[in-house]
Motif scaffolding. Structure first.
Motif, PDB file in Angstrom:
ATOM      1  N   PHE A 158       6.510  26.628   0.568  1.00  0.00           N
ATOM      2  CA  PHE A 158       7.466  27.694   0.292  1.00  0.00           C
ATOM      3  C   PHE A 158       7.037  28.600  -0.856  1.00  0.00           C
ATOM      4  CE2 PHE A 158       9.700  24.438   2.576  1.00  0.00           C
ATOM      5  CZ  PHE A 158      10.480  25.159   3.470  1.00  0.00           C
ATOM      6  N   ARG A 159       5.838  28.418  -1.379  1.00  0.00           N
ATOM      7  CA  ARG A 159       5.371  29.199  -2.536  1.00  0.00           C
ATOM      8  C   ARG A 159       5.153  30.677  -2.230  1.00  0.00           C
ATOM      9  NH1 ARG A 159       4.261  26.459  -6.992  1.00  0.00           N
ATOM     10  NH2 ARG A 159       3.827  24.251  -6.816  1.00  0.00           N
ATOM     11  N   THR A 160       4.631  30.952  -1.043  1.00  0.00           N
ATOM     12  CA  THR A 160       4.301  32.332  -0.680  1.00  0.00           C
ATOM     13  C   THR A 160       4.874  32.656   0.695  1.00  0.00           C
ATOM     14  OG1 THR A 160       2.241  31.802   0.474  1.00  0.00           O
ATOM     15  CG2 THR A 160       2.092  32.113  -1.929  1.00  0.00           C
ATOM     16  N   MET A 161       4.960  33.953   0.970  1.00  0.00           N
ATOM     17  CA  MET A 161       5.428  34.347   2.297  1.00  0.00           C
ATOM     18  C   MET A 161       4.438  33.907   3.365  1.00  0.00           C
ATOM     19  SD  MET A 161       7.415  37.881   1.734  1.00  0.00           S
ATOM     20  CE  MET A 161       6.587  38.445   0.263  1.00  0.00           C
ATOM     21  N   ASN A 162       3.138  33.950   3.048  1.00  0.00           N
ATOM     22  CA  ASN A 162       2.148  33.470   4.009  1.00  0.00           C
ATOM     23  C   ASN A 162       2.314  31.975   4.283  1.00  0.00           C
ATOM     24  OD1 ASN A 162       0.900  35.918   4.519  1.00  0.00           O
ATOM     25  ND2 ASN A 162      -0.614  35.659   2.905  1.00  0.00           N
ATOM     26  N   ALA A 163       2.587  31.187   3.253  1.00  0.00           N
ATOM     27  CA  ALA A 163       2.785  29.742   3.440  1.00  0.00           C
ATOM     28  C   ALA A 163       4.014  29.471   4.305  1.00  0.00           C
ATOM     29  CB  ALA A 163       2.910  29.037   2.090  1.00  0.00           C
ATOM     30  N   MET A 164       5.092  30.219   4.063  1.00  0.00           N
ATOM     31  CA  MET A 164       6.307  30.034   4.864  1.00  0.00           C
ATOM     32  C   MET A 164       6.074  30.450   6.312  1.00  0.00           C
ATOM     33  SD  MET A 164       9.373  31.027   2.246  1.00  0.00           S
ATOM     34  CE  MET A 164       8.522  32.089   1.068  1.00  0.00           C
ATOM     35  N   ALA A 165       5.335  31.534   6.514  1.00  0.00           N
ATOM     36  CA  ALA A 165       5.027  31.973   7.874  1.00  0.00           C
ATOM     37  C   ALA A 165       4.201  30.917   8.600  1.00  0.00           C
ATOM     38  CB  ALA A 165       4.287  33.310   7.846  1.00  0.00           C
ATOM     39  N   GLU A 166       3.245  30.334   7.896  1.00  0.00           N
ATOM     40  CA  GLU A 166       2.413  29.281   8.485  1.00  0.00           C
ATOM     41  C   GLU A 166       3.261  28.048   8.828  1.00  0.00           C
ATOM     42  OE1 GLU A 166      -0.783  27.774  10.230  1.00  0.00           O
ATOM     43  OE2 GLU A 166      -0.741  29.771   9.334  1.00  0.00           O
ATOM     44  N   LEU A 167       4.175  27.685   7.945  1.00  0.00           N
ATOM     45  CA  LEU A 167       5.073  26.558   8.196  1.00  0.00           C
ATOM     46  C   LEU A 167       5.916  26.812   9.444  1.00  0.00           C
ATOM     47  CD1 LEU A 167       6.451  23.867   7.293  1.00  0.00           C
ATOM     48  CD2 LEU A 167       8.032  25.299   5.986  1.00  0.00           C
TER      49      LEU A 167
ATOM     50  N   LEU B 251       7.100  41.523  -3.826  1.00  0.00           N
ATOM     51  CA  LEU B 251       6.159  40.414  -3.640  1.00  0.00           C
ATOM     52  C   LEU B 251       5.047  40.742  -2.663  1.00  0.00           C
ATOM     53  CD1 LEU B 251       8.560  37.365  -3.259  1.00  0.00           C
ATOM     54  CD2 LEU B 251       7.046  37.831  -5.172  1.00  0.00           C
ATOM     55  N   ASP B 252       3.847  40.326  -3.025  1.00  0.00           N
ATOM     56  CA  ASP B 252       2.742  40.329  -2.071  1.00  0.00           C
ATOM     57  C   ASP B 252       2.861  39.066  -1.231  1.00  0.00           C
ATOM     58  OD1 ASP B 252       1.650  42.666  -3.120  1.00  0.00           O
ATOM     59  OD2 ASP B 252       0.448  41.555  -4.590  1.00  0.00           O
ATOM     60  N   ASP B 253       2.240  39.070  -0.067  1.00  0.00           N
ATOM     61  CA  ASP B 253       2.347  37.932   0.842  1.00  0.00           C
ATOM     62  C   ASP B 253       1.771  36.642   0.272  1.00  0.00           C
ATOM     63  OD1 ASP B 253       3.618  39.571   2.640  1.00  0.00           O
ATOM     64  OD2 ASP B 253       1.860  39.858   3.906  1.00  0.00           O
ATOM     65  N   ASP B 254       0.832  36.749  -0.656  1.00  0.00           N
ATOM     66  CA  ASP B 254       0.216  35.565  -1.255  1.00  0.00           C
ATOM     67  C   ASP B 254       0.709  35.281  -2.669  1.00  0.00           C
ATOM     68  OD1 ASP B 254      -1.380  34.593   0.837  1.00  0.00           O
ATOM     69  OD2 ASP B 254      -2.899  36.121   0.442  1.00  0.00           O
ATOM     70  N   GLU B 255       1.726  35.978  -3.108  1.00  0.00           N
ATOM     71  CA  GLU B 255       2.227  35.783  -4.465  1.00  0.00           C
ATOM     72  C   GLU B 255       3.134  34.557  -4.536  1.00  0.00           C
ATOM     73  OE1 GLU B 255       3.512  38.798  -8.007  1.00  0.00           O
ATOM     74  OE2 GLU B 255       3.601  39.462  -5.935  1.00  0.00           O
ATOM     75  N   ASP B 256       2.912  33.722  -5.528  1.00  0.00           N
ATOM     76  CA  ASP B 256       3.647  32.466  -5.703  1.00  0.00           C
ATOM     77  C   ASP B 256       5.014  32.755  -6.319  1.00  0.00           C
ATOM     78  OD1 ASP B 256       4.662  29.983  -6.531  1.00  0.00           O
ATOM     79  OD2 ASP B 256       2.668  29.211  -7.008  1.00  0.00           O
TER      80      ASP B 256
ATOM     81  N   ARG C  88       7.164  36.990   8.344  1.00  0.00           N
ATOM     82  CA  ARG C  88       7.267  37.357   6.931  1.00  0.00           C
ATOM     83  C   ARG C  88       8.345  38.391   6.662  1.00  0.00           C
ATOM     84  NH1 ARG C  88       1.310  37.075   7.052  1.00  0.00           N
ATOM     85  NH2 ARG C  88       1.436  39.270   7.580  1.00  0.00           N
ATOM     86  N   THR C  89       8.590  39.299   7.596  1.00  0.00           N
ATOM     87  CA  THR C  89       9.548  40.386   7.359  1.00  0.00           C
ATOM     88  C   THR C  89      10.938  39.872   7.001  1.00  0.00           C
ATOM     89  OG1 THR C  89       8.276  41.914   8.713  1.00  0.00           O
ATOM     90  CG2 THR C  89      10.612  42.448   8.367  1.00  0.00           C
ATOM     91  N   PRO C  90      11.563  38.995   7.793  1.00  0.00           N
ATOM     92  CA  PRO C  90      12.897  38.522   7.395  1.00  0.00           C
ATOM     93  C   PRO C  90      12.870  37.687   6.113  1.00  0.00           C
ATOM     94  CG  PRO C  90      12.218  37.501   9.475  1.00  0.00           C
ATOM     95  CD  PRO C  90      11.195  38.518   9.121  1.00  0.00           C
ATOM     96  N   ILE C  91      11.790  36.969   5.879  1.00  0.00           N
ATOM     97  CA  ILE C  91      11.684  36.192   4.635  1.00  0.00           C
ATOM     98  C   ILE C  91      11.640  37.144   3.446  1.00  0.00           C
ATOM     99  CG2 ILE C  91      10.245  34.613   3.292  1.00  0.00           C
ATOM    100  CD1 ILE C  91       9.327  33.412   6.024  1.00  0.00           C
ATOM    101  N   ARG C  92      10.820  38.188   3.561  1.00  0.00           N
ATOM    102  CA  ARG C  92      10.727  39.195   2.497  1.00  0.00           C
ATOM    103  C   ARG C  92      12.095  39.835   2.249  1.00  0.00           C
ATOM    104  NH1 ARG C  92       6.956  41.776   4.519  1.00  0.00           N
ATOM    105  NH2 ARG C  92       5.247  40.905   3.330  1.00  0.00           N
ATOM    106  N   GLU C  93      12.804  40.165   3.315  1.00  0.00           N
ATOM    107  CA  GLU C  93      14.125  40.787   3.187  1.00  0.00           C
ATOM    108  C   GLU C  93      15.116  39.845   2.507  1.00  0.00           C
ATOM    109  OE1 GLU C  93      14.934  41.952   7.216  1.00  0.00           O
ATOM    110  OE2 GLU C  93      13.615  43.702   7.078  1.00  0.00           O
ATOM    111  N   PHE C  94      15.065  38.561   2.855  1.00  0.00           N
ATOM    112  CA  PHE C  94      15.956  37.570   2.243  1.00  0.00           C
ATOM    113  C   PHE C  94      15.694  37.466   0.742  1.00  0.00           C
ATOM    114  CE2 PHE C  94      16.744  33.137   0.918  1.00  0.00           C
ATOM    115  CZ  PHE C  94      18.101  33.052   1.181  1.00  0.00           C
ATOM    116  N   ILE C  95      14.424  37.356   0.368  1.00  0.00           N
ATOM    117  CA  ILE C  95      14.074  37.234  -1.047  1.00  0.00           C
ATOM    118  C   ILE C  95      14.420  38.522  -1.799  1.00  0.00           C
ATOM    119  CG2 ILE C  95      12.157  36.951  -2.680  1.00  0.00           C
ATOM    120  CD1 ILE C  95      10.867  35.076  -0.554  1.00  0.00           C
ATOM    121  N   SER C  96      14.148  39.669  -1.192  1.00  0.00           N
ATOM    122  CA  SER C  96      14.440  40.955  -1.830  1.00  0.00           C
ATOM    123  C   SER C  96      15.933  41.166  -2.041  1.00  0.00           C
ATOM    124  CB  SER C  96      13.878  42.101  -0.988  1.00  0.00           C
ATOM    125  OG  SER C  96      12.483  42.043  -0.970  1.00  0.00           O
ATOM    126  N   ALA C  97      16.732  40.650  -1.121  1.00  0.00           N
ATOM    127  CA  ALA C  97      18.192  40.777  -1.269  1.00  0.00           C
ATOM    128  C   ALA C  97      18.683  39.977  -2.472  1.00  0.00           C
ATOM    129  CB  ALA C  97      18.893  40.318   0.009  1.00  0.00           C
TER     130      ALA C  97
END
Length: 86
Positions: free
Chosen positions: A64-73, A22-27, A6-15
């Motif tokens: 791809f809706r949430t960071m948790n979904a992407m991490a699971e994928l 975003l929360d990890d479960d936020e769509d 989740r960390t790099p995904i969060r950083e990518f979206i935040s950039a």
């Protein structure tokens, strides 16, 4: 391992969208700021960053809706790659 994904995904979206947090479960799609171009950028980012290939049948918004979904994928695709390389 989930937080590591989740960390790099969060950083990518935040950039791309520094004005949101975003929360990890936020769509991210329900928030209305994500468009189809960004969705494709997100797919390419996930593939490049985690060394996985997202097959066509996995190219669903729900993955791809949430960071948790992407991490699971990513976790599932990484596991599949390990098993097939096996």
């Amino acid at each position: 391992m989930s937080e590591d994904i989740r960390t790099p995904i969060r950083e990518f979206i935040s950039a791309k969208f520094p004005q949101i947090s975003l929360d990890d479960d936020e769509d991210i799609f329900a928030l209305g700021f994500v468009n189809s171009l960004f969705a494709m950028e997100l797919v390419m980012f996930v593939e490049r960053t985690f060394g996985v290939r997202v097959p066509n049948e996995q190219l669903k918004l729900d993955n791809f809706r949430t960071m948790n979904a992407m991490a699971e994928l990513v976790r599932g695709l990484s596991e599949s790659m390990r098993l097939s390389a096996g």
